[in-house]
Scaffold this motif. Sequence first.
Motif, mmCIF file in Angstrom:
data_model
loop_
_atom_site.group_PDB
_atom_site.id
_atom_site.type_symbol
_atom_site.label_atom_id
_atom_site.label_comp_id
_atom_site.label_asym_id
_atom_site.label_seq_id
_atom_site.Cartn_x
_atom_site.Cartn_y
_atom_site.Cartn_z
ATOM 1 N N MET A 1 41.001 -74.988 43.185
ATOM 2 C CA MET A 1 40.072 -75.389 44.248
ATOM 3 C C MET A 1 40.842 -75.580 45.548
ATOM 4 O O MET A 1 41.924 -76.162 45.569
ATOM 5 C CB MET A 1 39.384 -76.701 43.866
ATOM 6 C CG MET A 1 38.354 -77.170 44.868
ATOM 7 S SD MET A 1 37.504 -78.694 44.304
ATOM 8 C CE MET A 1 38.856 -79.856 44.481
ATOM 9 N N GLU A 2 40.276 -75.097 46.645
ATOM 10 C CA GLU A 2 40.921 -75.254 47.937
ATOM 11 C C GLU A 2 40.899 -76.726 48.345
ATOM 12 O O GLU A 2 40.003 -77.483 47.988
ATOM 13 C CB GLU A 2 40.192 -74.405 48.984
ATOM 14 C CG GLU A 2 40.206 -72.920 48.655
ATOM 15 C CD GLU A 2 39.385 -72.141 49.661
ATOM 16 O OE1 GLU A 2 39.236 -72.616 50.806
ATOM 17 O OE2 GLU A 2 38.895 -71.062 49.318
ATOM 18 N N THR A 3 41.899 -77.118 49.148
ATOM 19 C CA THR A 3 41.954 -78.494 49.629
ATOM 20 C C THR A 3 41.835 -78.525 51.136
ATOM 21 O O THR A 3 42.056 -77.530 51.824
ATOM 22 C CB THR A 3 43.271 -79.167 49.201
ATOM 23 O OG1 THR A 3 44.353 -78.414 49.737
ATOM 24 C CG2 THR A 3 43.385 -79.223 47.695
ATOM 25 N N GLU A 75 35.252 -82.506 39.555
ATOM 26 C CA GLU A 75 35.539 -81.712 38.358
ATOM 27 C C GLU A 75 34.614 -80.495 38.276
ATOM 28 O O GLU A 75 35.045 -79.399 37.912
ATOM 29 C CB GLU A 75 35.377 -82.594 37.118
ATOM 30 C CG GLU A 75 35.777 -81.933 35.817
ATOM 31 C CD GLU A 75 35.624 -82.862 34.626
ATOM 32 O OE1 GLU A 75 35.460 -82.350 33.491
ATOM 33 O OE2 GLU A 75 35.653 -84.101 34.837
ATOM 34 N N SER A 78 35.757 -77.871 40.866
ATOM 35 C CA SER A 78 36.976 -77.212 40.407
ATOM 36 C C SER A 78 36.681 -76.224 39.282
ATOM 37 O O SER A 78 37.196 -75.106 39.262
ATOM 38 C CB SER A 78 37.978 -78.274 39.928
ATOM 39 O OG SER A 78 39.136 -77.659 39.401
ATOM 40 N N GLU A 79 35.806 -76.642 38.350
ATOM 41 C CA GLU A 79 35.464 -75.796 37.205
ATOM 42 C C GLU A 79 34.826 -74.490 37.645
ATOM 43 O O GLU A 79 35.019 -73.439 37.012
ATOM 44 C CB GLU A 79 34.518 -76.578 36.290
ATOM 45 C CG GLU A 79 34.161 -75.860 35.001
ATOM 46 C CD GLU A 79 33.280 -76.716 34.111
ATOM 47 O OE1 GLU A 79 32.293 -76.193 33.573
ATOM 48 O OE2 GLU A 79 33.574 -77.937 33.988
ATOM 49 N N HIS A 80 34.079 -74.521 38.755
ATOM 50 C CA HIS A 80 33.378 -73.324 39.212
ATOM 51 C C HIS A 80 34.039 -72.688 40.435
ATOM 52 O O HIS A 80 33.451 -71.811 41.084
ATOM 53 C CB HIS A 80 31.917 -73.675 39.517
ATOM 54 C CG HIS A 80 31.141 -74.062 38.295
ATOM 55 N ND1 HIS A 80 31.042 -75.367 37.862
ATOM 56 C CD2 HIS A 80 30.464 -73.310 37.392
ATOM 57 C CE1 HIS A 80 30.317 -75.405 36.750
ATOM 58 N NE2 HIS A 80 29.963 -74.179 36.448
ATOM 59 N N GLY A 81 35.275 -73.091 40.723
ATOM 60 C CA GLY A 81 36.043 -72.457 41.782
ATOM 61 C C GLY A 81 35.468 -72.643 43.175
ATOM 62 O O GLY A 81 35.570 -71.748 44.021
ATOM 63 N N LEU A 82 34.846 -73.794 43.432
ATOM 64 C CA LEU A 82 34.202 -74.031 44.725
ATOM 65 C C LEU A 82 35.085 -74.902 45.615
ATOM 66 O O LEU A 82 35.810 -75.781 45.141
ATOM 67 C CB LEU A 82 32.853 -74.721 44.515
ATOM 68 C CG LEU A 82 31.836 -73.932 43.682
ATOM 69 C CD1 LEU A 82 30.584 -74.763 43.466
ATOM 70 C CD2 LEU A 82 31.486 -72.619 44.371
ATOM 71 N N SER A 83 35.019 -74.654 46.922
ATOM 72 C CA SER A 83 35.836 -75.381 47.886
ATOM 73 C C SER A 83 35.145 -76.661 48.332
ATOM 74 O O SER A 83 33.918 -76.741 48.391
ATOM 75 C CB SER A 83 36.102 -74.487 49.095
ATOM 76 O OG SER A 83 36.709 -75.222 50.135
#
Length: 423
Positions: A1-3, A75, A78-83
């Motif tokens: 996940m992007e920060t 969580e 992050s699990e679904h690759g979203l920013s």
Amino acid sequence: METDGNSSTGLVNIRLLTKQEQYAVADIPYSVPLTIDTTALNTLLNELLKEYNNETSVEFDFIVAEKLLRCPLQEHLSEHGLSTELTVDVEYIIKNPPPEPEDCLLHDDWVSAVDLRHKWILTGCYDNTIHLWSTKGKHKLVMPGHTGPVKAVAWAQLDNVQGIFVSGSHDQTAILWHWKVEENAVQCVTVLRGHERGIECVRADPTGTIIVSSGWDSYIKLWSAKLEDTTTSNTRDDEPSSKRLRTEGGKSRTPIMTLQGHKEAVSGMVYIDNNTICSASWDHTIRLWDIELGGIKKEIVGNKAFFDVDFSTLNSLIVTGSADRHVRIYDIRSNEGSVVKGTYTSHTQWIQTVRWSDNNENFFISGSHDKQVKMWDIRSTRAPLFDFCGHEDKVLCCDWKNGLIVSGGSDNTLRILKETKNK
């Protein structure tokens, strides 16, 4: 996940959206902790609704990236690759209330088959009998005739005057029945002979004119469901059992077509459309059959034996139950990537039976040898919506139509649950 700056401060911007206009709030970003969960979201949303003079506290479910939120938001993202850099759309819907127990219909042996249609329920038993019930729990008729456990029943046609249905048994035969509703009299139309081993599944096509059967001989057979005159005596609810129907005098019928290709028992089938059948087998495969051509259109290979399959006309997906204790959703139209669209894990033993809801494209149920019936939402693979307790032994069959969920099992009962509506 992007920060980004938000994640470093532990916050994320969300926008709360709903299609249920009476519960809509301002379409603006709200800054919330990344650790927020459904409980905290419900508190936030109900506080916002109070500003709109909505004093009633409502419990909601939340959908992010087309999946139900079942863990802290961070969580889930992050699990679904979203920013967390962009504003996250959070859709909310009224939480579905659990169905309520309605009735428990007692049988003399294992209830291994069930089919709902309108206000009537067909059940099949291991004591070789078929039973006809009203959805209010009134026992209408018992039909002997088979010489082995009845593993499958299915309505073909039904109106206020007459019903046509079929039963399949381990005695290697299926029987086509004619029920005169107003007289409450049933007649054996014909005996369908042709299988070399026990029958596990029967279904009717969408028009109610063709019956399809399958079983332990690995064959799928199609039969005419046309009524014919017979001299077989009628069964009435006021006649003693000694006078009830026996099928020795019934006419036999041979199959229109036999589909071959499976290598082991065909345990589940469902019509996709008038010309396509989907079958599930102990040989670890799901197959799509073209009835007009009499051949296989598509094959999907799994890891373990399949025990049941169902198709939803609402979403065009199939659901399967398997020996590996997983329920799976397949998109049989998919030609790219995986045809598996979801794997649902909660049962601890074989999953014997699965059925879609007939009025909600997201809901289905599963029944297992672990004595459990579970209700699922396809948008949540983490956990079922509800676990239904009550069965004291293996669950063998289920159905879900017209707001009723029914399940039968090795505890000799058919249990009925009724959907409850949101207020």
